[in-house]
Enzyme design. Structure first.
Site, PDB file in Angstrom:
ATOM      1  N   HIS A   1      10.698   7.020   7.542  1.00 52.69           N
ATOM      2  CA  HIS A   1      11.265   7.085   6.202  1.00 52.69           C
ATOM      3  C   HIS A   1      12.758   7.363   6.338  1.00 52.69           C
ATOM      4  O   HIS A   1      13.218   7.893   7.351  1.00 52.69           O
ATOM      5  CB  HIS A   1      10.560   8.157   5.374  1.00 52.69           C
ATOM      6  CG  HIS A   1       9.180   7.769   4.957  1.00 52.69           C
ATOM      7  ND1 HIS A   1       8.765   7.782   3.656  1.00 52.69           N
ATOM      8  CD2 HIS A   1       8.113   7.332   5.684  1.00 52.69           C
ATOM      9  CE1 HIS A   1       7.497   7.384   3.575  1.00 52.69           C
ATOM     10  NE2 HIS A   1       7.080   7.101   4.802  1.00 52.69           N
TER      11      HIS A   1
ATOM     12  N   ASN B   1      10.119   4.252   2.703  1.00 50.97           N
ATOM     13  CA  ASN B   1      10.111   3.742   4.060  1.00 50.97           C
ATOM     14  C   ASN B   1      11.416   3.003   4.350  1.00 50.97           C
ATOM     15  O   ASN B   1      12.129   2.582   3.443  1.00 50.97           O
ATOM     16  CB  ASN B   1       8.955   2.746   4.233  1.00 50.97           C
ATOM     17  CG  ASN B   1       7.610   3.394   4.039  1.00 50.97           C
ATOM     18  OD1 ASN B   1       7.055   3.978   4.946  1.00 50.97           O
ATOM     19  ND2 ASN B   1       7.061   3.300   2.826  1.00 50.97           N
TER      20      ASN B   1
ATOM     21  N   HIS C   1       7.013   4.622  12.471  1.00 54.99           N
ATOM     22  CA  HIS C   1       6.974   4.534  11.010  1.00 54.99           C
ATOM     23  C   HIS C   1       7.977   5.548  10.463  1.00 54.99           C
ATOM     24  O   HIS C   1       7.696   6.751  10.435  1.00 54.99           O
ATOM     25  CB  HIS C   1       5.552   4.860  10.533  1.00 54.99           C
ATOM     26  CG  HIS C   1       5.340   4.790   9.062  1.00 54.99           C
ATOM     27  ND1 HIS C   1       4.453   3.904   8.486  1.00 54.99           N
ATOM     28  CD2 HIS C   1       5.858   5.496   8.031  1.00 54.99           C
ATOM     29  CE1 HIS C   1       4.436   4.079   7.172  1.00 54.99           C
ATOM     30  NE2 HIS C   1       5.288   5.057   6.873  1.00 54.99           N
TER      31      HIS C   1
ATOM     32  N   ARG D   1       0.828  -1.206   0.000  1.00 53.30           N
ATOM     33  CA  ARG D   1       0.000   0.000   0.000  1.00 53.30           C
ATOM     34  C   ARG D   1       0.868   1.265   0.000  1.00 53.30           C
ATOM     35  O   ARG D   1       1.010   1.944  -1.014  1.00 53.30           O
ATOM     36  CB  ARG D   1      -0.929  -0.002   1.218  1.00 53.30           C
ATOM     37  CG  ARG D   1      -2.086   1.018   1.125  1.00 53.30           C
ATOM     38  CD  ARG D   1      -1.725   2.434   1.486  1.00 53.30           C
ATOM     39  NE  ARG D   1      -1.201   2.572   2.838  1.00 53.30           N
ATOM     40  CZ  ARG D   1      -0.741   3.710   3.336  1.00 53.30           C
ATOM     41  NH1 ARG D   1      -0.712   4.811   2.586  1.00 53.30           N
ATOM     42  NH2 ARG D   1      -0.267   3.768   4.574  1.00 53.30           N
TER      43      ARG D   1
ATOM     44  N   CYS E   1       7.161  10.299  -0.373  1.00 54.62           N
ATOM     45  CA  CYS E   1       6.096  11.266  -0.113  1.00 54.62           C
ATOM     46  C   CYS E   1       6.023  12.250  -1.277  1.00 54.62           C
ATOM     47  O   CYS E   1       6.973  12.996  -1.515  1.00 54.62           O
ATOM     48  CB  CYS E   1       6.360  12.013   1.191  1.00 54.62           C
ATOM     49  SG  CYS E   1       5.125  13.281   1.549  1.00 54.62           S
TER      50      CYS E   1
END
Length: 324
Positions: free
Chosen positions: A226, A266, A224, A32, A257
């Protein structure tokens, strides 16, 4: 001689290594979050194969798609077909992202058991990403959760830009804590704290996590990160030092992003698993399978893997296969 920065990172690793009796959970977001911004549309059968392969690695949570308008996210236009077609193995969660009640209705129609909702700690990012203020975004989330709870659907919350924003700059930890408290009160079982543009450092992540812990317990938080500035692994260790036991990651470092210039993907799942296994943590994930899968999806999108571990180990694995 190690630089001051290197000594700081090593110190974080050593601190975490003293706590490695814990079970660490990895939430794979590649199908996703990793694919959603890819301009080249990945065929549905490739996505299904990708997810099915991930299901056999030992991962317990794989975010598979997003029920958003294909007008805004064309890559997710096959969300229904993907979710219906994948093999759903026992003991594995297959959450989907939903932006509003319309998306939730579609997710319910295909039998989704867990959803993710999202908000931003940055007013500027909220308006750019969802075309609404933080306050309006919270009201949308409330509407989604009210319906989801009646269907006994689990709800996970994402917060974007927890330490920095491409529009608003530095984000106060207190703002992240306030939003976390709201999402938990609305019914989210876990809040994933996202360094969306990868600007976090050990200090900023620690300050943010400590602030959130004033309103939530460690088992209600995920991290989470990056890897834009190469700080993701150190930042994850910092979160684990504070008691967090869940981390999001993406095979091959997929993602990015679209609203943050230069923001990379990520943290790579291969890199995260390699580090955690080296520290003695139990992830239950097969690294060799991840490496093969990272190569598979990288070839499908015609990009080199973003995982340093994958680059280092893939050739060795191929040579061993040839020898045997």
């Amino acid at each position: 001689m190690a630089t001051r920065c290197n000594r700081t990172i090593l110190s974080s690793f050593r601190k975490f290594s003293q706590k490695t009796a814990i079970e660490v959970k990895i939430v794979e977001v590649g199908p996703r979050d990793g694919l959603q911004n890819e301009k080249k549309i990945v065929p549905t059968h490739v996505k299904v194969d990708f997810i099915n392969k991930l299901s056999r690695t030992g991962l317990k949570s794989i975010e598979v798609t997003s029920f958003v308008s294909p007008k805004w996210v064309p890559q997710m236009g096959d969300n229904t077909e993907v979710f219906k077609t994948i093999d759903k193995l026992p003991g594995i969660c297959y959450p989907v992202l939903v932006p509003n009640t319309l998306g939730l209705e579609s997710a319910i129609a295909v039998g989704a058991k867990e959803i993710a909702v999202f908000a931003s700690a940055s007013e500027g990012f909220s308006r750019k990403n969802t075309n609404c203020s933080i306050e309006v975004g919270i009201q949308r989330i409330k509407q989604v959760i009210n319906v989801a709870e009646k269907q006994n659907i689990k709800i996970r919350g994402y917060i974007s830009c927890v330490v920095g924003c491409p529009y608003d700059g530095f984000i106060k930890p207190s703002e992240v804590a306030k939003l976390s408290e709201i999402l938990l009160s609305l019914g989210c079982y876990e809040i994933s704290l996202g360094d969306t543009i990868g600007v976090g450092t050990k200090t900023t992540i620690d300050n943010m996590i400590r602030s959130v812990l004033s309103v939530a317990s460690a088992d209600q938080i995920a991290i989470h990160c990056h890897d834009t500035y190469g700080q993701a692994l150190a930042n994850i260790c910092t979160a684990f030092d504070a008691g967090v036991k869940v981390a999001d990651s993406s095979v091959s470092g997929l993602g990015g992003c679209p609203y943050a210039k230069g923001a990379s993907g990520n943290v790579a799942t291969e890199d995260l698993v390699y580090m955690l296994h080296g520290l003695g943590a139990n992830t239950g994930v097969d690294l060799n399978q991840l490496i093969d899968i990272g190569q598979f999806i990288s070839k499908a999108i015609d990009k080199p893997t973003g995982s340093k571990v994958n680059k280092a180990l893939y050739q060795n694995l191929e040579n061993n296969k040839t020898v045997t």
